[in-house]
Enzyme design. Structure first.
Site, PDB file in Angstrom:
ATOM      1  N   GLU A 131       4.420  -5.033   7.635  1.00 11.14           N
ATOM      2  CA  GLU A 131       3.574  -4.063   8.347  1.00 11.14           C
ATOM      3  C   GLU A 131       3.974  -3.816   9.796  1.00 11.14           C
ATOM      4  O   GLU A 131       3.947  -2.670  10.255  1.00 11.14           O
ATOM      5  CB  GLU A 131       2.097  -4.491   8.284  1.00 11.14           C
ATOM      6  CG  GLU A 131       1.446  -4.300   6.927  1.00 11.14           C
ATOM      7  CD  GLU A 131       1.646  -5.470   5.984  1.00 11.14           C
ATOM      8  OE1 GLU A 131       2.475  -6.360   6.279  1.00 11.14           O
ATOM      9  OE2 GLU A 131       0.968  -5.510   4.940  1.00 11.14           O
ATOM     10  N   ALA A 136       0.863  -1.174   0.000  1.00  7.74           N
ATOM     11  CA  ALA A 136       0.000   0.000   0.000  1.00  7.74           C
ATOM     12  C   ALA A 136       0.902   1.227   0.000  1.00  7.74           C
ATOM     13  O   ALA A 136       2.060   1.165   0.419  1.00  7.74           O
ATOM     14  CB  ALA A 136      -0.888  -0.026   1.233  1.00  7.74           C
ATOM     15  N   GLU A 148      -0.483  -9.398  -0.443  1.00  6.27           N
ATOM     16  CA  GLU A 148      -1.901  -9.646  -0.162  1.00  6.27           C
ATOM     17  C   GLU A 148      -2.741  -9.696  -1.440  1.00  6.27           C
ATOM     18  O   GLU A 148      -3.621 -10.537  -1.572  1.00  6.27           O
ATOM     19  CB  GLU A 148      -2.427  -8.567   0.795  1.00  6.27           C
ATOM     20  CG  GLU A 148      -1.859  -8.741   2.202  1.00  6.27           C
ATOM     21  CD  GLU A 148      -2.116  -7.542   3.106  1.00  6.27           C
ATOM     22  OE1 GLU A 148      -1.785  -6.407   2.696  1.00  6.27           O
ATOM     23  OE2 GLU A 148      -2.650  -7.731   4.204  1.00  6.27           O
ATOM     24  N   GLY A 160       0.637  -5.041   0.946  1.00  7.92           N
ATOM     25  CA  GLY A 160      -0.530  -5.136   0.065  1.00  7.92           C
ATOM     26  C   GLY A 160      -0.232  -5.851  -1.247  1.00  7.92           C
ATOM     27  O   GLY A 160      -1.140  -6.384  -1.886  1.00  7.92           O
TER      28      GLY A 160
HETATM   29  N1  DAK Z   1       4.499   3.273  -0.965  1.00 10.81           N
HETATM   30  C1  DAK Z   1       4.845   4.441  -1.599  1.00 10.81           C
HETATM   31  N2  DAK Z   1       5.955   4.568  -2.345  1.00 10.81           N
HETATM   32  C2  DAK Z   1       6.777   3.500  -2.447  1.00 10.81           C
HETATM   33  C3  DAK Z   1       6.486   2.270  -1.824  1.00 10.81           C
HETATM   34  C4  DAK Z   1       5.276   2.164  -1.056  1.00 10.81           C
HETATM   35  N3  DAK Z   1       4.886   1.028  -0.454  1.00 10.81           N
HETATM   36  N4  DAK Z   1       7.490   1.408  -2.099  1.00 10.81           N
HETATM   37  C5  DAK Z   1       8.356   2.069  -2.874  1.00 10.81           C
HETATM   38  N5  DAK Z   1       7.928   3.338  -3.101  1.00 10.81           N
HETATM   39  C6  DAK Z   1       8.593   4.385  -3.875  1.00 10.81           C
HETATM   40  C7  DAK Z   1       9.779   4.949  -3.125  1.00 10.81           C
HETATM   41  O1  DAK Z   1       9.378   5.926  -2.189  1.00 10.81           O
HETATM   42  C8  DAK Z   1      10.589   5.524  -4.267  1.00 10.81           C
HETATM   43  O2  DAK Z   1      10.034   6.754  -4.654  1.00 10.81           O
HETATM   44  P1  DAK Z   1      10.964   8.027  -5.022  1.00 10.81           P
HETATM   45  O3  DAK Z   1      11.787   8.271  -3.808  1.00 10.81           O
HETATM   46  O4  DAK Z   1      11.786   7.559  -6.192  1.00 10.81           O
HETATM   47  O5  DAK Z   1      10.000   9.109  -5.339  1.00 10.81           O
HETATM   48  C9  DAK Z   1      10.348   4.537  -5.399  1.00 10.81           C
HETATM   49  O6  DAK Z   1       9.163   3.827  -5.043  1.00 10.81           O
HETATM   50  C10 DAK Z   1      11.476   3.524  -5.530  1.00 10.81           C
HETATM   51  O7  DAK Z   1      11.677   2.920  -4.284  1.00 10.81           O
HETATM   52  P2  DAK Z   1      13.121   2.788  -3.606  1.00 10.81           P
HETATM   53  O8  DAK Z   1      14.015   3.896  -4.024  1.00 10.81           O
HETATM   54  O9  DAK Z   1      12.909   2.584  -2.136  1.00 10.81           O
HETATM   55  O10 DAK Z   1      13.639   1.450  -4.304  1.00 10.81           O
HETATM   56  P3  DAK Z   1      14.652   0.381  -3.684  1.00 10.81           P
HETATM   57  O11 DAK Z   1      14.962  -0.544  -4.802  1.00 10.81           O
HETATM   58  O12 DAK Z   1      15.781   1.037  -2.993  1.00 10.81           O
HETATM   59  O13 DAK Z   1      13.805  -0.421  -2.579  1.00 10.81           O
HETATM   60  C11 DAK Z   1      11.891  -1.590  -1.708  1.00 10.81           C
HETATM   61  C12 DAK Z   1      12.724  -1.174  -2.969  1.00 10.81           C
HETATM   62  C13 DAK Z   1      10.616  -2.288  -2.187  1.00 10.81           C
HETATM   63  C14 DAK Z   1      12.702  -2.527  -0.842  1.00 10.81           C
HETATM   64  C15 DAK Z   1      11.573  -0.300  -0.898  1.00 10.81           C
HETATM   65  O14 DAK Z   1      10.999   0.663  -1.797  1.00 10.81           O
HETATM   66  C16 DAK Z   1      10.606  -0.541   0.185  1.00 10.81           C
HETATM   67  O15 DAK Z   1      10.946  -1.079   1.265  1.00 10.81           O
HETATM   68  N6  DAK Z   1       9.333  -0.145  -0.015  1.00 10.81           N
HETATM   69  C17 DAK Z   1       8.309  -0.232   0.978  1.00 10.81           C
HETATM   70  C18 DAK Z   1       7.850  -1.646   1.056  1.00 10.81           C
HETATM   71  C19 DAK Z   1       6.826  -1.814   2.139  1.00 10.81           C
HETATM   72  O16 DAK Z   1       7.082  -1.634   3.324  1.00 10.81           O
HETATM   73  N7  DAK Z   1       5.641  -2.175   1.695  1.00 10.81           N
HETATM   74  C20 DAK Z   1       4.564  -2.463   2.596  1.00 10.81           C
HETATM   75  C21 DAK Z   1       3.701  -1.265   2.742  1.00 10.81           C
HETATM   76  S1  DAK Z   1       2.601  -1.531   4.079  1.00 10.81           S
HETATM   77  C22 DAK Z   1      -4.409  -1.230   6.177  1.00 10.81           C
HETATM   78  C23 DAK Z   1      -4.471  -1.211   4.817  1.00 10.81           C
HETATM   79  C24 DAK Z   1      -3.386  -1.613   4.095  1.00 10.81           C
HETATM   80  C25 DAK Z   1      -2.238  -2.027   4.684  1.00 10.81           C
HETATM   81  C26 DAK Z   1      -2.189  -2.054   6.031  1.00 10.81           C
HETATM   82  C27 DAK Z   1      -3.250  -1.665   6.791  1.00 10.81           C
HETATM   83  N8  DAK Z   1      -5.524  -0.780   6.905  1.00 10.81           N
HETATM   84  C28 DAK Z   1      -6.085   0.452   6.631  1.00 10.81           C
HETATM   85  C29 DAK Z   1      -5.941  -1.514   8.083  1.00 10.81           C
HETATM   86  C30 DAK Z   1      -1.135  -2.377   3.881  1.00 10.81           C
HETATM   87  C31 DAK Z   1       0.101  -2.055   4.272  1.00 10.81           C
HETATM   88  C32 DAK Z   1       1.234  -2.172   3.380  1.00 10.81           C
HETATM   89  O17 DAK Z   1       1.209  -2.617   2.280  1.00 10.81           O
END
Ligand code: DAK
Length: 263
Positions: free
Chosen positions: A131, A63, A111, A108
Site C-alpha cells: 500500500e 483491493a 489482509e 487486501g
Molecule cells: N486490482 C485490480 N486489478 C488487478 C489487481 C488489483 N489489485 N492486481 C492485478 N490486477 C489485474 C491486472 O490489472 C491485469 O488485468 P488486465 O490488464 O489483464 O486487464 C490482471 O489482473 C493480471 O495482472 P498482471 O498482468 O499485472 O499480472 P502479472 O503476473 O504481471 O503481475 C501482480 C501480478 C500481482 C504482481 C500484479 O498484478 C500486481 O502488482 N498487482 C497489484 C498488486 C497490489 O498492489 N495489490 C495491493 C492493492 S492495494 C483502504 C481499503 C483497502 C485497501 C487500502 C485502503 N481504505 C479505503 C482505507 C487495500 C489496498 C490494497 O489491497
C-alpha cells in the site's frame, strides 16, 4: 453470484473468490458477495470453511486498484469500512475458517487471509502489503492483524518497505502454518477441515471464541472468558458422548454423528 462460489462437502464449505482475470482482486461486488455467502452458510450442517482463490496464480491480488483510484475521501472511508466489516465477520465467524492461499496474497489479499483462523499456502504464494507504494496505508486491518501475527518489528518492516515475501519466508515468520506444492494445497486444506469437523462442534466454536476474545484482554479477564466457555460445554450431547465414549472405551463411536445443537 458473479465472483464468489460456494461448495459443500460434508461438514466443510469451500468459498472461492472467482475473478481470475483480475487475479481475484476485491472490488465492491466481491466484498458484497463474500458477505452474502458467509451469511448464507448453514451453521447447523457446516463445521469448517475453506477460503481460496480461483486459478493457479493468485489467492487475492489486493483491493481493486482500478475501483479505488477514483474514490473521494468519503468513498475511500466507506470502501474501507465495507472491507473491514466483511473481514471482521470472517474473523468472528462462529466456525473456523482456513485460508488456502494459492498464489498472490497482496494488500487486501494478505489482509483477508489474516482474518481467517489458519493460513496454509502453496509454494508459489507471495505475500505483501504494497500500500505505501500506492500512496495509502493498509486499509483492511493490515497494520493491526499483521503486527499481532508476526510481531510489530516484522510487520513494520513488511509494511514500511512494501517488499513482498515468498512462501518460505512467510512460513519462517509464522504468517502461514504450512507450505504445499500447489496441487496438494486444497487436499491438505480439506484434510485439515475434515479433522476439525470430526471434533465436537460446540467445543471447537467455543475454542475459537476463547482464543479470539481472550487475546483482546489481560490474562485475568482472559482466563474468565475461558472458564465460561469451558463450563458452557457441559451438559451438551457432545460432552456427554465425548467423555462417555472414552469411559466406555468405544473409540468407534465418533462425535461426527452428533448434530450441532443451537443453544
Ligand atoms: N486490482 C485490480 N486489478 C488487478 C489487481 C488489483 N489489485 N492486481 C492485478 N490486477 C489485474 C491486472 O490489472 C491485469 O488485468 P488486465 O490488464 O489483464 O486487464 C490482471 O489482473 C493480471 O495482472 P498482471 O498482468 O499485472 O499480472 P502479472 O503476473 O504481471 O503481475 C501482480 C501480478 C500481482 C504482481 C500484479 O498484478 C500486481 O502488482 N498487482 C497489484 C498488486 C497490489 O498492489 N495489490 C495491493 C492493492 S492495494 C483502504 C481499503 C483497502 C485497501 C487500502 C485502503 N481504505 C479505503 C482505507 C487495500 C489496498 C490494497 O489491497
Amino acid at each position: 453470484m458473479e465472483f464468489v462460489t460456494y461448495e459443500q462437502e460434508g461438514f466443510v464449505g469451500i468459498v472461492t473468490i472467482n475473478r481470475p482475470k483480475a487475479l481475484n482482486a476485491l472490488n465492491s461486488t466481491v466484498l458484497e458477495e463474500l458477505e452474502a455467502t458467509f451469511k448464507a452458510v448453514d451453521l447447523d450442517t457446516t463445521r469448517c470453511l475453506i477460503l481460496t482463490g480461483a486459478g493457479e496464480k493468485s489467492f487475492v491480488a489486493g483491493a481493486d486498484i482500478g475501483e479505488m483510484s477514483t474514490l473521494t475521501k468519503a468513498e475511500g472511508e466507506a470502501f474501507g469500512k465495507k472491507g473491514n466489516d466483511v473481514f471482521r465477520m470472517i474473523e468472528i465467524f462462529p466456525i473456523p475458517v482456513i485460508a488456502a492461499i494459492n498464489g498472490f496474497a497482496l494488500g487486501g489479499g494478505c489482509e483477508i487471509s489474516m482474518s481467517c483462523d489458519i493460513r496454509i499456502c502453496s509454494e508459489n504464494a507471495v505475500f505483501g502489503q504494497p500500500e505505501v507504494g500506492l500512496g495509502i496505508t493498509p486499509g483492511f486491518g493490515g497494520t493491526q492483524r499483521l503486527a499481532r501475527l508476526v510481531g510489530a518489528g516484522m510487520a513494520k518492516q513488511m509494511i514500511y518497505t512494501a517488499r513482498n515475501i515468498k512462501a518460505d519466508e512467510a512460513y519462517r515468520i509464522g504468517l502461514v502454518n504450512a507450505v504445499y506444492p500447489l496441487e496438494e494445497l486444497i487436499p491438505a486444506a480439506k484434510k485439515m477441515a475434515a479433522g476439525i469437523a470430526a471434533n465436537a462442534p460446540i467445543a471447537v466454536r467455543n475454542c475459537k471464541k476463547a482464543i479470539n476474545e481472550g487475546l483482546q484482554v489481560d490474562m485475568d479477564e482472559a482466563i474468565v472468558i475461558e472458564e465460561k466457555l469451558f463450563g458452557d460445554c457441559f451438559e451438551t450431547e457432545d460432552q456427554k458422548a465425548g467423555m462417555g465414549n472414552f469411559l466406555e472405551k468405544d473409540k468407534e463411536k465418533k462425535l461426527k454423528v452428533v448434530p450441532f445443537q443451537n443453544k
